[in-house]
Scaffold this motif. Sequence first.
Motif, mmCIF file in Angstrom:
data_model
loop_
_atom_site.group_PDB
_atom_site.id
_atom_site.type_symbol
_atom_site.label_atom_id
_atom_site.label_comp_id
_atom_site.label_asym_id
_atom_site.label_seq_id
_atom_site.Cartn_x
_atom_site.Cartn_y
_atom_site.Cartn_z
ATOM 1 N N MET A 1 0.913 -1.227 -0.033
ATOM 2 C CA MET A 1 0.054 -0.196 0.215
ATOM 3 C C MET A 1 1.036 1.369 0.143
ATOM 4 S SD MET A 1 -2.857 1.352 2.609
ATOM 5 C CE MET A 1 -4.020 -0.039 2.116
ATOM 6 N N LYS A 2 0.546 2.194 -0.823
ATOM 7 C CA LYS A 2 1.234 3.672 -0.835
ATOM 8 C C LYS A 2 0.363 4.515 -0.291
ATOM 9 C CE LYS A 2 3.866 2.542 -5.208
ATOM 10 N NZ LYS A 2 3.892 2.952 -6.674
ATOM 11 N N ASN A 3 1.158 5.572 0.523
ATOM 12 C CA ASN A 3 0.589 6.464 1.249
ATOM 13 C C ASN A 3 1.093 7.857 0.430
ATOM 14 O OD1 ASN A 3 -0.089 8.734 2.797
ATOM 15 N ND2 ASN A 3 0.277 7.478 4.711
ATOM 16 N N ILE A 4 0.309 8.513 -0.232
ATOM 17 C CA ILE A 4 0.651 9.503 -1.279
ATOM 18 C C ILE A 4 0.400 10.699 -0.299
ATOM 19 C CG2 ILE A 4 0.432 10.318 -3.369
ATOM 20 C CD1 ILE A 4 -0.561 7.800 -4.298
ATOM 21 N N GLN A 5 1.626 11.441 0.101
ATOM 22 C CA GLN A 5 1.242 12.934 0.566
ATOM 23 C C GLN A 5 0.699 12.921 1.804
ATOM 24 O OE1 GLN A 5 2.013 15.171 -3.563
ATOM 25 N NE2 GLN A 5 1.238 16.051 -2.064
ATOM 26 N N ASN A 6 0.279 11.691 2.430
ATOM 27 C CA ASN A 6 -0.557 11.607 3.828
ATOM 28 C C ASN A 6 -1.859 11.963 3.321
ATOM 29 O OD1 ASN A 6 1.675 10.798 5.469
ATOM 30 N ND2 ASN A 6 2.537 12.818 5.535
ATOM 31 N N ARG A 7 -2.305 11.927 2.165
ATOM 32 C CA ARG A 7 -3.568 12.217 1.977
ATOM 33 C C ARG A 7 -4.357 10.998 1.042
ATOM 34 N NH1 ARG A 7 -2.568 15.661 4.850
ATOM 35 N NH2 ARG A 7 -2.911 17.862 4.815
ATOM 36 N N ILE A 8 -3.821 10.140 0.297
ATOM 37 C CA ILE A 8 -4.210 9.188 -0.358
ATOM 38 C C ILE A 8 -3.579 7.947 -0.189
ATOM 39 C CG2 ILE A 8 -4.719 8.403 -2.545
ATOM 40 C CD1 ILE A 8 -6.298 10.648 -2.093
ATOM 41 N N LEU A 9 -4.561 6.943 0.062
ATOM 42 C CA LEU A 9 -3.911 5.568 0.260
ATOM 43 C C LEU A 9 -4.249 4.931 -0.982
ATOM 44 C CD1 LEU A 9 -5.250 4.448 3.763
ATOM 45 C CD2 LEU A 9 -2.773 5.397 3.108
ATOM 46 N N LEU A 10 -3.079 4.162 -1.600
ATOM 47 C CA LEU A 10 -3.319 3.405 -2.863
ATOM 48 C C LEU A 10 -3.216 1.995 -2.750
ATOM 49 C CD1 LEU A 10 -3.942 3.072 -5.882
ATOM 50 C CD2 LEU A 10 -1.301 3.969 -6.256
ATOM 51 N N ASN A 11 -3.930 0.951 -2.852
ATOM 52 C CA ASN A 11 -3.612 -0.349 -2.660
ATOM 53 C C ASN A 11 -4.165 -1.155 -3.771
ATOM 54 O OD1 ASN A 11 -2.985 -2.898 -1.650
ATOM 55 N ND2 ASN A 11 -5.076 -3.214 -0.842
ATOM 56 N N ILE A 12 -3.245 -1.807 -4.613
ATOM 57 C CA ILE A 12 -3.569 -2.543 -5.667
ATOM 58 C C ILE A 12 -3.415 -4.033 -5.301
ATOM 59 C CG2 ILE A 12 -2.761 -3.193 -8.227
ATOM 60 C CD1 ILE A 12 -1.549 -0.424 -8.302
ATOM 61 N N ASP A 13 -4.621 -4.595 -5.362
ATOM 62 C CA ASP A 13 -4.623 -6.089 -4.856
ATOM 63 C C ASP A 13 -4.370 -7.022 -5.762
ATOM 64 O OD1 ASP A 13 -7.184 -6.393 -6.311
ATOM 65 O OD2 ASP A 13 -8.606 -6.049 -4.764
ATOM 66 N N ASP A 14 -4.417 -8.257 -5.702
ATOM 67 C CA ASP A 14 -4.041 -9.304 -6.231
ATOM 68 C C ASP A 14 -4.766 -9.457 -7.567
ATOM 69 O OD1 ASP A 14 -1.627 -9.858 -4.660
ATOM 70 O OD2 ASP A 14 -2.857 -11.437 -3.723
ATOM 71 N N PHE A 36 -5.332 17.623 -3.415
ATOM 72 C CA PHE A 36 -5.608 17.683 -4.837
ATOM 73 C C PHE A 36 -4.221 17.180 -5.698
ATOM 74 C CE2 PHE A 36 -8.410 21.222 -4.044
ATOM 75 C CZ PHE A 36 -9.492 21.030 -5.101
ATOM 76 N N LYS A 37 -2.936 17.436 -5.068
ATOM 77 C CA LYS A 37 -1.734 17.000 -5.611
ATOM 78 C C LYS A 37 -1.541 15.569 -5.423
ATOM 79 C CE LYS A 37 0.855 20.021 -3.371
ATOM 80 N NZ LYS A 37 2.088 20.857 -3.151
ATOM 81 N N ALA A 38 -1.984 14.992 -4.321
ATOM 82 C CA ALA A 38 -2.021 13.709 -3.919
ATOM 83 C C ALA A 38 -3.013 12.818 -4.947
ATOM 84 C CB ALA A 38 -2.545 13.108 -2.814
#
Length: 269
Positions: A1-14, A36-38
């Motif tokens: 899981m990626k935490n993008i600029q402490n605003r967006i969590l991005l999880n690409i599952d299997d 906005f930037k995230a």
Amino acid sequence: MKNIQNRILLNIDDDGIAWVTLNRPEKLNALDMEMFKALDKTIKLIKSNHDVRCVVVKGEGPDFCTGLDVGSIIKKPMSGIRLLFKWLPGNSNLAQRVSTKWRGLAVPVIMAISGRCWGGGLQIALGGDFRIAEHTASFSIMENHWGLIPDMGGNKALSYLLPMDQAMKLAMTAEEFDASKAKELGIITDVTNDLNQSCRDFANRLMNRSPDAISAIKRLYTTKWHRSERAMLASESLLQVRVLTKRNQRIAVARAKGKAIPFQNSKIR
């Protein structure tokens, strides 16, 4: 899981579902400059990842997004300039890209809406291909509450979904309306009691079809829906030829006959 600029969590599952979570629950997922930037960065990351087959966007906590964090933008006047700046009038600025750029992805985008989906939150949701909402969700084109017009790119989607008088009524009054009204108007695709499961089930149904056909259908509809009949007919034929040259079309036929053959990672862009 990626935490993008402490605003967006991005999880690409299997399974290839990209779960995008607006992660500012203490502020009801309101949109500040970092959000906005995230979001802009997240869309770019998904676009470059060929393993993604579907996207689900949701909010952390009870609310999807309550709109612009007006206080944070007012405190930093340059933020407003950065949000609205664009090189050409017809291009999307940063505020608009968080809505319009979802349509540029070659995979389906499902907006999973809980709680309040107001102002900029609704603008983001309108950028998705599908909107599935909880029964308790509420909606508002809220910009005119602050004496503003909706300017984050969702107006184009509204022109597909609503008669002009209904869209103007909602934008002019800034009224709040519930999920059943949103479904009646055509702003949302479906209403559910189990948001995460409904979105996963729908994503799985989409991913059970050829990714080439799915991406080609999205491209055809998002680029030609309001164009002339000639433009639609020409695009239908061109995209069909491209689909027919891909191995996924033959795999789709085999799967329709009961053979358990996985699709290849491929999209029509």
